[in-house]
Design an enzyme around this catalytic site. Structure first.
Site, PDB file in Angstrom:
ATOM      1  N   TYR A  41      44.114  41.505  39.671  1.00  0.00           N
ATOM      2  CA  TYR A  41      44.068  42.795  38.966  1.00  0.00           C
ATOM      3  C   TYR A  41      42.943  42.909  37.938  1.00  0.00           C
ATOM      4  O   TYR A  41      42.767  43.971  37.344  1.00  0.00           O
ATOM      5  CB  TYR A  41      45.424  43.051  38.288  1.00  0.00           C
ATOM      6  N   HIS A 119      46.197  52.312  43.471  1.00  0.00           N
ATOM      7  CA  HIS A 119      46.450  50.875  43.330  1.00  0.00           C
ATOM      8  C   HIS A 119      45.151  50.167  42.966  1.00  0.00           C
ATOM      9  O   HIS A 119      44.078  50.529  43.473  1.00  0.00           O
ATOM     10  CB  HIS A 119      46.999  50.276  44.629  1.00  0.00           C
TER      11      HIS A 119
HETATM   12  C1  DQA Z   1      49.816  47.463  42.577  1.00  0.00           C
HETATM   13  C2  DQA Z   1      50.192  46.835  43.913  1.00  0.00           C
HETATM   14  C3  DQA Z   1      51.679  46.552  43.967  1.00  0.00           C
HETATM   15  O1  DQA Z   1      52.026  45.937  45.199  1.00  0.00           O
HETATM   16  C4  DQA Z   1      52.085  45.621  42.850  1.00  0.00           C
HETATM   17  O2  DQA Z   1      53.487  45.409  42.857  1.00  0.00           O
HETATM   18  C5  DQA Z   1      51.626  46.081  41.518  1.00  0.00           C
HETATM   19  C6  DQA Z   1      50.274  46.640  41.406  1.00  0.00           C
HETATM   20  C7  DQA Z   1      48.283  47.628  42.449  1.00  0.00           C
HETATM   21  O3  DQA Z   1      47.878  48.376  41.563  1.00  0.00           O
HETATM   22  O4  DQA Z   1      47.511  46.991  43.171  1.00  0.00           O
HETATM   23  O5  DQA Z   1      52.305  45.940  40.522  1.00  0.00           O
HETATM   24  O6  DQA Z   1      50.381  48.757  42.509  1.00  0.00           O
END
Ligand code: DQA
Length: 170
Positions: A41, A119
């Site tokens: 992330y 995402h």
């Molecule tokens: C997310 C992807 C989801 O699978 C994960 O549970 C997240 C972050 C993303 O921003 O890539 O918490 O939403």
């Protein structure tokens, strides 16, 4: 604990007119952005993401309000609250609720405000349980895989999304 951030009270963009209001909602665990699994992330913190979105909103003539909660119920309530304030579009990263939450889907259908699903990661490169989204088919658009830039790309796309949402209705 839910967190919110918003542009200057009037939603002013430094003297220019605010023509659109965008609500950004970050779901579960996104308050830990920057420290949580940074290899997936990234290292930018959520407050910096929100500050930059508010700033970008000003440049684009949009008032941006940001909200984060780890609670599914609070996210549902925040979506409901958008009925009593003018909200033109919702930019939503539900976090893990993406893959499970019928309640968030139903709330979006109830308020009838266009939503862009966001995402940070490309969920299709990850575990199969992340490939399913309860909101994919009701989202006006989906942006993923660009890290924190997924949010700014979505904000830049808002006008086009709203235009095509309007022409779909006519
Ligand atoms: C997310 C992807 C989801 O699978 C994960 O549970 C997240 C972050 C993303 O921003 O890539 O918490 O939403």
């Amino acid at each position: 604990m839910a967190k919110k951030a918003e542009a200057g009270k009037s939603g002013s963009n430094g003297g220019g007119e605010v023509s659109l209001r965008a609500l950004v909602i970050h779901g579960a665990n996104l308050n830990l952005l920057g420290e949580r699994e940074p290899e997936i992330y990234g290292r930018v913190r959520l407050e910096d993401v929100d500050r930059e979105l508010i700033e970008l909103g000003r440049e684009l003539g949009m008032a941006v309000v940001a909200f984060q909660s780890n609670s599914e119920g609070e996210i549902v309530e925040r979506i409901h609250a958008s009925r009593t304030e003018r909200t033109d579009i919702i930019l939503l990263n539900p976090g893990s609720y993406t893959h499970t939450s019928v309640a968030i889907r139903d709330a979006l259908l109830a308020v009838k405000i266009p939503v862009i699903e966001i995402h940070l990661s490309n969920v299709y490169r990850r575990e199969p349980f992340r490939h399913y989204s309860t909101i994919a088919d009701i989202a006006a658009g989906r942006i993923m895989g660009f890290g924190v830039d997924s949010y700014s790309l979505a904000l830049r796309a808002v006008r086009g999304v709203l235009k095509s949402a309007r022409s779909d209705r006519h």
